[in-house]
Design a protein around this motif. Sequence first.
Motif, PDB file in Angstrom:
ATOM      1  N   LEU A 270      -8.245  -2.568 -13.401  1.00 49.00           N
ATOM      2  CA  LEU A 270      -9.038  -3.825 -14.153  1.00 49.00           C
ATOM      3  C   LEU A 270     -10.812  -2.471 -14.327  1.00 49.00           C
ATOM      4  CD1 LEU A 270      -8.195  -6.942 -12.615  1.00 49.00           C
ATOM      5  CD2 LEU A 270      -8.403  -6.344 -15.012  1.00 49.00           C
ATOM      6  N   SER A 271     -10.113  -2.133 -12.774  1.00 46.39           N
ATOM      7  CA  SER A 271     -11.925  -1.191 -12.476  1.00 46.39           C
ATOM      8  C   SER A 271     -12.199   0.080 -13.470  1.00 46.39           C
ATOM      9  CB  SER A 271     -11.976   0.017 -11.360  1.00 46.39           C
ATOM     10  OG  SER A 271     -11.217   0.737 -11.149  1.00 46.39           O
ATOM     11  N   LYS A 272     -11.376   0.559 -13.566  1.00 46.37           N
ATOM     12  CA  LYS A 272     -11.265   1.516 -15.234  1.00 46.37           C
ATOM     13  C   LYS A 272     -11.684   0.949 -16.646  1.00 46.37           C
ATOM     14  CE  LYS A 272     -10.618   5.063 -12.598  1.00 46.37           C
ATOM     15  NZ  LYS A 272     -12.012   6.576 -12.788  1.00 46.37           N
ATOM     16  N   LYS A 273     -10.854  -0.922 -16.387  1.00 41.55           N
ATOM     17  CA  LYS A 273     -11.583  -0.907 -17.770  1.00 41.55           C
ATOM     18  C   LYS A 273     -12.868  -1.337 -18.131  1.00 41.55           C
ATOM     19  CE  LYS A 273      -9.921  -4.953 -20.383  1.00 41.55           C
ATOM     20  NZ  LYS A 273      -8.586  -6.182 -20.319  1.00 41.55           N
ATOM     21  N   ALA A 274     -13.156  -1.646 -17.158  1.00 38.04           N
ATOM     22  CA  ALA A 274     -14.590  -2.950 -16.731  1.00 38.04           C
ATOM     23  C   ALA A 274     -15.450  -1.410 -17.081  1.00 38.04           C
ATOM     24  CB  ALA A 274     -15.251  -3.519 -15.174  1.00 38.04           C
ATOM     25  N   SER A 275     -15.145  -0.202 -16.534  1.00 36.66           N
ATOM     26  CA  SER A 275     -15.998   1.237 -16.790  1.00 36.66           C
ATOM     27  C   SER A 275     -15.802   1.109 -18.076  1.00 36.66           C
ATOM     28  CB  SER A 275     -15.837   2.054 -16.257  1.00 36.66           C
ATOM     29  OG  SER A 275     -14.450   2.358 -16.559  1.00 36.66           O
ATOM     30  N   GLY A 276     -15.236   0.727 -19.379  1.00 36.07           N
ATOM     31  CA  GLY A 276     -15.064   1.139 -20.939  1.00 36.07           C
ATOM     32  C   GLY A 276     -13.543   1.378 -21.067  1.00 36.07           C
ATOM     33  N   LEU A 277     -13.012   2.185 -20.462  1.00 32.91           N
ATOM     34  CA  LEU A 277     -11.799   3.056 -20.957  1.00 32.91           C
ATOM     35  C   LEU A 277     -10.748   1.985 -21.269  1.00 32.91           C
ATOM     36  CD1 LEU A 277     -11.408   5.804 -17.461  1.00 32.91           C
ATOM     37  CD2 LEU A 277     -12.680   6.189 -20.089  1.00 32.91           C
ATOM     38  N   ARG A 278     -10.202   2.198 -21.759  1.00 32.42           N
ATOM     39  CA  ARG A 278      -8.937   1.976 -22.237  1.00 32.42           C
ATOM     40  C   ARG A 278      -8.155   2.159 -21.510  1.00 32.42           C
ATOM     41  NH1 ARG A 278      -6.107  -0.658 -26.429  1.00 32.42           N
ATOM     42  NH2 ARG A 278      -4.350   0.121 -27.568  1.00 32.42           N
ATOM     43  N   VAL A 279      -7.491   1.330 -21.136  1.00 28.22           N
ATOM     44  CA  VAL A 279      -6.197   2.094 -19.614  1.00 28.22           C
ATOM     45  C   VAL A 279      -4.578   1.730 -20.114  1.00 28.22           C
ATOM     46  CG1 VAL A 279      -5.673   0.701 -17.201  1.00 28.22           C
ATOM     47  CG2 VAL A 279      -7.849   1.386 -18.389  1.00 28.22           C
ATOM     48  N   GLY A 280      -4.088   2.190 -20.108  1.00 32.09           N
ATOM     49  CA  GLY A 280      -2.343   2.106 -19.746  1.00 32.09           C
ATOM     50  C   GLY A 280      -2.028   2.043 -18.687  1.00 32.09           C
ATOM     51  N   VAL A 281      -0.887   1.164 -18.360  1.00 38.45           N
ATOM     52  CA  VAL A 281      -0.260   1.014 -16.738  1.00 38.45           C
ATOM     53  C   VAL A 281       1.589   1.598 -17.022  1.00 38.45           C
ATOM     54  CG1 VAL A 281       0.949  -0.472 -14.969  1.00 38.45           C
ATOM     55  CG2 VAL A 281      -1.468  -0.990 -16.450  1.00 38.45           C
ATOM     56  N   LEU A 282       2.040   2.184 -15.828  1.00 34.41           N
ATOM     57  CA  LEU A 282       3.594   3.004 -15.698  1.00 34.41           C
ATOM     58  C   LEU A 282       3.579   1.583 -15.139  1.00 34.41           C
ATOM     59  CD1 LEU A 282       4.205   6.662 -16.597  1.00 34.41           C
ATOM     60  CD2 LEU A 282       4.781   4.565 -18.457  1.00 34.41           C
ATOM     61  N   CYS A 283       4.935   1.029 -14.951  1.00 37.71           N
ATOM     62  CA  CYS A 283       4.871  -0.013 -14.080  1.00 37.71           C
ATOM     63  C   CYS A 283       7.002   0.006 -14.425  1.00 37.71           C
ATOM     64  CB  CYS A 283       4.798  -0.879 -13.512  1.00 37.71           C
ATOM     65  SG  CYS A 283       4.807  -2.306 -15.656  1.00 37.71           S
ATOM     66  N   SER A 284       7.521  -0.948 -13.243  1.00 40.69           N
ATOM     67  CA  SER A 284       8.795  -1.661 -13.138  1.00 40.69           C
ATOM     68  C   SER A 284       9.050  -2.505 -14.024  1.00 40.69           C
ATOM     69  CB  SER A 284      10.026  -1.140 -12.567  1.00 40.69           C
ATOM     70  OG  SER A 284       8.456  -1.697 -11.128  1.00 40.69           O
ATOM     71  N   ASP A 285      10.226  -3.231 -13.923  1.00 39.14           N
ATOM     72  CA  ASP A 285      10.167  -4.014 -14.546  1.00 39.14           C
ATOM     73  C   ASP A 285      10.281  -5.495 -13.755  1.00 39.14           C
ATOM     74  OD1 ASP A 285      11.515  -3.242 -17.133  1.00 39.14           O
ATOM     75  OD2 ASP A 285      13.764  -3.868 -16.680  1.00 39.14           O
ATOM     76  N   VAL A 329      -2.486   4.693 -14.725  1.00 42.57           N
ATOM     77  CA  VAL A 329      -2.020   4.131 -14.043  1.00 42.57           C
ATOM     78  C   VAL A 329      -0.367   4.005 -13.921  1.00 42.57           C
ATOM     79  CG1 VAL A 329      -2.401   2.915 -11.344  1.00 42.57           C
ATOM     80  CG2 VAL A 329      -4.246   2.919 -13.426  1.00 42.57           C
ATOM     81  N   ALA A 330       0.242   4.436 -12.818  1.00 43.71           N
ATOM     82  CA  ALA A 330       1.364   4.606 -12.767  1.00 43.71           C
ATOM     83  C   ALA A 330       1.948   4.172 -11.106  1.00 43.71           C
ATOM     84  CB  ALA A 330       2.264   6.392 -12.744  1.00 43.71           C
ATOM     85  N   GLU A 331       2.989   3.336 -10.997  1.00 42.82           N
ATOM     86  CA  GLU A 331       3.843   2.462 -10.016  1.00 42.82           C
ATOM     87  C   GLU A 331       3.981   4.396  -9.422  1.00 42.82           C
ATOM     88  OE1 GLU A 331       3.577  -1.837 -11.043  1.00 42.82           O
ATOM     89  OE2 GLU A 331       5.771  -0.559 -10.637  1.00 42.82           O
ATOM     90  N   GLY A 332       4.310   4.088  -8.142  1.00 36.99           N
ATOM     91  CA  GLY A 332       5.032   5.142  -7.551  1.00 36.99           C
ATOM     92  C   GLY A 332       6.730   4.454  -7.559  1.00 36.99           C
ATOM     93  N   PHE A 333       7.307   5.673  -6.822  1.00 31.12           N
ATOM     94  CA  PHE A 333       9.293   5.583  -6.373  1.00 31.12           C
ATOM     95  C   PHE A 333      10.031   5.439  -5.316  1.00 31.12           C
ATOM     96  CE2 PHE A 333       8.115   4.726 -11.093  1.00 31.12           C
ATOM     97  CZ  PHE A 333       8.981   2.719 -11.582  1.00 31.12           C
ATOM     98  N   GLU A 334      10.588   4.931  -4.957  1.00 32.62           N
ATOM     99  CA  GLU A 334      11.500   5.740  -3.888  1.00 32.62           C
ATOM    100  C   GLU A 334      11.999   6.814  -4.196  1.00 32.62           C
ATOM    101  OE1 GLU A 334      14.580   4.553  -0.439  1.00 32.62           O
ATOM    102  OE2 GLU A 334      14.192   3.185  -2.215  1.00 32.62           O
ATOM    103  N   GLU A 335      12.023   8.176  -3.325  1.00 29.55           N
ATOM    104  CA  GLU A 335      12.338   9.741  -3.169  1.00 29.55           C
ATOM    105  C   GLU A 335      13.601   9.538  -3.063  1.00 29.55           C
ATOM    106  OE1 GLU A 335       9.819  13.310  -2.027  1.00 29.55           O
ATOM    107  OE2 GLU A 335       7.864  11.892  -2.226  1.00 29.55           O
ATOM    108  N   ARG A 336      14.644   8.721  -3.583  1.00 33.03           N
ATOM    109  CA  ARG A 336      15.611   8.892  -3.465  1.00 33.03           C
ATOM    110  C   ARG A 336      16.666   8.948  -4.609  1.00 33.03           C
ATOM    111  NH1 ARG A 336      19.254   4.349  -3.252  1.00 33.03           N
ATOM    112  NH2 ARG A 336      17.330   2.869  -2.771  1.00 33.03           N
ATOM    113  N   GLY A 337      17.778   9.430  -4.679  1.00 28.80           N
ATOM    114  CA  GLY A 337      18.618   9.720  -6.100  1.00 28.80           C
ATOM    115  C   GLY A 337      17.764  10.512  -6.600  1.00 28.80           C
ATOM    116  N   LEU A 338      17.954   9.941  -8.103  1.00 34.43           N
ATOM    117  CA  LEU A 338      17.165  10.147  -9.822  1.00 34.43           C
ATOM    118  C   LEU A 338      14.961  10.054  -9.111  1.00 34.43           C
ATOM    119  CD1 LEU A 338      19.152   9.361 -12.068  1.00 34.43           C
ATOM    120  CD2 LEU A 338      18.207  11.678 -11.581  1.00 34.43           C
TER     121      LEU A 338
END
Length: 357
Positions: A270-285, A329-338
């Motif tokens: 939201l802070s990046k969007k407020a500064s006028g940027l088009r934002v993408g989010v990588l997340c999980s279900d 902005v990407a969410e992190g994941f637990e470093e186990r398996g893949l």
Amino acid sequence: MVAETLILRINPLKPERDLVRVAAAILKEGGLVAFPTETVYGLGAVASRRDAVLRIFRVKGRPPDNPLILHLASPDWLPSVSREIPEVAYRLAERLWPGPLTLILHRSESVLDEVTAGLPKVAVRVPAHPVALSLIEEVGEPVAAPSANKSGRPSPTRAEHVLEDFKGEIEAVIDSGDTLHGVESTIVDVTQSPPVLLRPGALPVEDIERVAGVKLVIPPFARGLGEADRALAPGTRYRHYAPRAEMVVVELEDYSELSRLARVVREIALSKKASGLRVGVLCSDETASFYEGVGVVRSLGPRSNMFIVARNLFAALRDLDREGVDFIVAEGFEERGLGLTVMNRLRKAAGFKVIRG
């Protein structure tokens, strides 16, 4: 440049022999052919042709000290490209080839310096894809192939990704649909004892350790925590897998607190969007609904199935490029398996820009 990039549509389960011969003939004549593997699409050249190997580096814009992987049709080809092969290499090859495992071995004198970037070791694997194996068998010798993308860009998981980067620059692309794993092979140096993980990939470290009977050494750069001092193998140095947009990864010590993770990601977006940027989010279900209205949202899949998350990662990054986002902005994941593989790719794609939530 070439007059036109030939597109060969080949059945991924029952490769048409006449079409495979066309691709093999192009390779034998010194051309470059992008072909599917079970991991990502590779950009192939006959490994014994110095001119063709050098073209890979030129076309990709690949640093000359970044070695290539030799793709073999069978483990029986190992003695032709390597020497002093340790017992653990044969054990891994017997159980895990064909498959997404690349072994680092002492090179034989027959391997070109350009393939190994002057290193005394060579990276080799036997791909688990009927089209790739048919092509290599038809060529009759090893095929050198990095991923079929411009250097630093997300790896291609379908033929259209290859054409985005190389249309009109390479002789042919074999289109056999989406790849299975969507991330590159796991690279292990078996010349050292215990073996050293150089790049996590589609084959989880835990599976390799069970077959090898020993724990792998995992240096920080294999986790995506900075670069190796030199390019020991593909993917160990330089920024890789990167979208055009600036990117940051938000990580937690404890991923059971997903609501906290989502709050941090949302605030940044939201802070990046407020500064006028088009934002993408990588997340999980599990968290996708938190980001409604903040920008272009792409879920990689459920955290309970990291195979799906890994498979979707590169395609999602390329999709955000097509959407024209300025910041991801990407969410992190637990470093186990893949999860280790996913975090390696995310950190490198972000240029190691990480925020601890």
